[in-house]
Write a protein that holds these residues in place. Structure first.
Motif, short mmCIF file in Angstrom:
data_model
loop_
_atom_site.label_atom_id
_atom_site.label_comp_id
_atom_site.label_asym_id
_atom_site.label_seq_id
_atom_site.Cartn_x
_atom_site.Cartn_y
_atom_site.Cartn_z
N GLY A 9 0.84 -1.19 0.00
CA GLY A 9 0.00 0.00 0.00
C GLY A 9 0.87 1.23 0.00
O GLY A 9 2.06 1.17 0.34
N SER A 13 -1.50 4.29 4.17
CA SER A 13 -2.63 3.38 3.93
C SER A 13 -3.00 2.56 5.15
O SER A 13 -4.09 1.98 5.20
CB SER A 13 -2.31 2.45 2.75
N ASP A 131 -5.94 -0.23 -0.11
CA ASP A 131 -6.25 0.71 -1.19
C ASP A 131 -6.77 2.03 -0.64
O ASP A 131 -7.76 2.06 0.10
CB ASP A 131 -7.29 0.06 -2.11
N LYS A 164 0.19 4.91 -7.25
CA LYS A 164 -1.10 4.22 -7.20
C LYS A 164 -1.40 3.56 -8.54
O LYS A 164 -1.87 2.41 -8.60
CB LYS A 164 -2.19 5.22 -6.83
N ASP A 168 -2.06 -0.38 -9.35
CA ASP A 168 -3.26 -0.81 -10.07
C ASP A 168 -2.91 -1.72 -11.24
O ASP A 168 -3.61 -2.71 -11.51
CB ASP A 168 -4.05 0.41 -10.57
N VAL A 180 -7.52 -7.03 -2.24
CA VAL A 180 -7.57 -5.58 -2.17
C VAL A 180 -8.57 -5.16 -1.10
O VAL A 180 -9.75 -5.56 -1.15
CB VAL A 180 -7.96 -4.96 -3.53
N ASP A 182 -10.29 -2.00 1.08
CA ASP A 182 -10.56 -0.56 1.15
C ASP A 182 -10.00 -0.01 2.46
O ASP A 182 -10.51 -0.30 3.54
CB ASP A 182 -12.08 -0.33 1.06
#
Length: 202
Positions: A9, A13, A131, A164, A168, A180, A182
């Motif tokens: 991350g 994060s 993420d 980022k 991805d 992944v 949140d």
């Protein structure tokens, strides 16, 4: 069965918070916790140069990270796995691809090629990616974060947007390796999701 798990991350994060929680919950399990850069005496010495020293050439940065990573693999990670001890690492190869390859603009393929030989093809069985949107990440780093702050934390927003994007693309290429999560959720929810995935492996 021993498993190799990485936590990834961008800065801010919540990786450090998650690692602390996992250490507490898994303290009675055969699990080794480590980090990059670091993990070995060489890695810890180099960490100070990479994160707190003067600005260095981006390609030099790639090779320094690769050198500390190789030492980490041969001295810590592979021996633990051979002893049937699972390894959870705060960062691994994906970090270099995202930060140096995409963020620094060195080239994601170049960084991957240099590091693949360094780690002898070792890849995590599971990578947990926290993420978070780059702007929210920067807000956390500068307003909330209480652990180590390094020179990467002083980069501009567009640097973290490139990082980022690098992450991805890695996830898009190897989705089966990633969970992944949140990172805007509560710490409890993040920890619960991560622990569930880890317990399915170890």
């Amino acid at each position: 069965m021993a498993a190799f798990i990485s936590i990834e991350g961008t800065d801010g994060s919540g990786k450090t918070t998650l690692m602390k929680a996992l250490k507490s919950v898994l303290q009675d399990k055969p699990v080794l916790f480590t980090r990059e850069p670091g993990g070995t005496d060489f890695g810890n010495a180099t960490r100070d140069i990479l994160l707190h020293g003067q600005k260095i050439d981006p390609i030099s940065e790639v090779y320094l990270f690769a050198a500390t990573r190789r030492q980490h693999v041969v001295e810590i990670i592979k021996p633990a796995l051979h002893k049937n001890v699972s390894v959870i690492s705060d960062r691994f190869l994906d970090s270099s691809i995202a930060y140096q390859g995409a963020g620094r603009g060195v080239g994601e393929k170049l960084v991957e090629d240099i590091n693949r030989s360094a780690v002898e093809g070792l890849e995590p069985d599971l990578t947990i990616f926290l993420d978070i949107e780059p702007q929210k990440e920067l807000d956390r780093v500068h307003n909330i974060r209480t652990d180590e702050v390094n020179r990467l934390d002083n980069e501009a927003l567009d640097f973290y947007e490139r990082v980022k994007g690098g992450y991805d693309r890695i996830i898009e290429k190897t989705p089966n390796r990633f969970l992944v999560i949140d990172a805007s959720q509560t710490e409890e929810l993040i920890q619960r999701q991560a622990l569930s995935a880890i317990m399915n492996l170890i």
